[in-house]
Design a protein around this motif. Structure first.
Motif, short mmCIF file in Angstrom:
data_model
loop_
_atom_site.label_atom_id
_atom_site.label_comp_id
_atom_site.label_asym_id
_atom_site.label_seq_id
_atom_site.Cartn_x
_atom_site.Cartn_y
_atom_site.Cartn_z
N MET A 1 8.34 -16.84 -88.12
CA MET A 1 7.42 -16.88 -87.20
C MET A 1 6.11 -16.35 -87.74
N LYS A 2 4.96 -17.10 -87.63
CA LYS A 2 3.67 -16.80 -88.14
C LYS A 2 2.87 -16.24 -87.11
N ILE A 3 2.08 -15.08 -87.37
CA ILE A 3 1.41 -14.49 -86.14
C ILE A 3 -0.10 -14.18 -86.74
N LEU A 4 -0.92 -14.44 -85.92
CA LEU A 4 -2.28 -13.80 -86.09
C LEU A 4 -2.69 -12.84 -85.45
N VAL A 5 -2.93 -11.71 -85.97
CA VAL A 5 -3.39 -10.59 -85.10
C VAL A 5 -4.80 -10.33 -85.08
N VAL A 6 -5.61 -10.40 -84.19
CA VAL A 6 -7.18 -10.10 -84.15
C VAL A 6 -7.33 -8.77 -83.59
N GLU A 7 -7.45 -7.54 -84.50
CA GLU A 7 -7.60 -6.39 -84.00
C GLU A 7 -8.31 -5.22 -84.83
N ASP A 8 -9.41 -4.59 -84.28
CA ASP A 8 -10.32 -3.99 -85.06
C ASP A 8 -10.02 -2.51 -85.20
N ASN A 9 -9.06 -2.09 -84.65
CA ASN A 9 -8.36 -0.87 -85.09
C ASN A 9 -7.50 -0.81 -86.35
N PRO A 10 -7.69 -0.24 -87.39
CA PRO A 10 -6.98 -0.20 -88.65
C PRO A 10 -5.51 0.54 -88.37
N SER A 11 -5.51 1.48 -87.63
CA SER A 11 -4.15 2.04 -87.45
C SER A 11 -3.25 1.04 -86.64
N VAL A 12 -3.42 0.54 -85.61
CA VAL A 12 -2.69 -0.63 -84.99
C VAL A 12 -2.53 -1.73 -85.95
N SER A 13 -3.37 -2.00 -86.50
CA SER A 13 -3.09 -3.24 -87.60
C SER A 13 -1.92 -2.88 -88.52
N SER A 14 -2.23 -1.58 -89.10
CA SER A 14 -1.28 -1.09 -90.10
C SER A 14 0.27 -0.93 -89.45
N MET A 15 0.14 -0.47 -88.28
CA MET A 15 1.65 -0.18 -87.50
C MET A 15 2.18 -1.89 -87.34
N LEU A 16 1.41 -2.62 -87.13
CA LEU A 16 1.80 -3.96 -86.82
C LEU A 16 2.25 -4.73 -88.01
N GLU A 17 1.51 -4.44 -89.04
CA GLU A 17 1.86 -4.97 -90.36
C GLU A 17 3.33 -4.60 -90.80
#
Length: 226
Positions: free
Chosen positions: A1-17
């Motif tokens: 699965m390939k997902i694009l996340v558009v999120e300006d909060n680095p903490s949220v992006s790091s957690m999801l990554e």
């Protein structure tokens, strides 16, 4: 699965990554709506996760713009807005689900799986493959570049273009292209690939912008900005 996340909060992006890595999900990330839209146009994603409040273009506007293009890719909105009226707005703009912050990755993963199940049941086979400049109908074998038809492609030129469009920015050796496009392990002259690339560059206006030689390796397809 390939997902694009558009999120300006680095903490949220790091957690999801980190969570995506554990779940063997290919995650792509953008920090604002404009960057997110550009990545969406360049990639082939199974699902989009959009934050509501984004710089450049907010998530609702981005969701609406994607739906106006006729794309039915599943979209989950992330937001701190939890009122019923806000959820209605999100759904009216074309979102498939809605997750309020703060959230746990496990909760989000459950929503992702549920949305993908619904999507796979409802989704008809996609006949048209699109990129920023190209549209290829796999059934009719019609090719358009920037809305104008591309004429006189041979069957192998068509298949090579389609393969590149489905694997943007990936570098392939001549051997790999022969195996993937010609459909068997090829033991003949690898210059066959060079000839077909040369013809695509000639037949497609501005073809040099799209079919790039990677010296010592092979070729890749990448759409440079005008």
């Amino acid at each position: 699965m390939k997902i694009l996340v558009v999120e300006d909060n680095p903490s949220v992006s790091s957690m999801l990554e980190l969570f995506f890595q554990k779940e063997a999900i290919a995650g792509d990330f953008a920090a604002d709506g404009l960057e997110g839209f550009a990545k969406y146009r360049q990639g082939d994603y199974d699902l989009l996760i959009l934050d509501w409040m984004l710089p450049g273009m907010d998530g609702i506007a981005l969701c609406r713009k994607i739906r106006e293009l006729g794309d039915s890719v599943p979209i989950i909105m992330l937001t701190a807005k939890d009122s019923e009226s806000d959820q209605v707005i999100g759904f009216e703009m074309g979102a498939d689900d809605y997750v309020t912050k703060p959230f746990s990755p496990l909760t989000l993963m459950a929503r992702i799986k549920a949305v993908m199940r619904r999507s796979q049941k409802a989704e008809a086979p996609k006949e048209t493959v699109r990129t920023e400049h190209f549209a290829v109908n796999k059934e009719t074998r019609e090719v358009q570049k920037d809305g104008e038809p591309v004429q006189n492609l041979t069957p192998k030129e068509f298949e090579l273009l389609l393969f590149f469009m489905q694997h943007p920015k990936q570098v392939f050796s001549r051997e790999q292209l022969l195996e993937q496009v010609w459909g068997y392990q090829y033991y003949g002259d690898e210059r066959t690939v060079d000839v077909h690339i040369k013809r695509l560059r000639k037949k497609i206006a501005g073809g040099e912008q799209f079919f790039h030689t990677v010296w010592g390796v092979g070729y890749k397809f990448e759409e440079y900005a005008d």
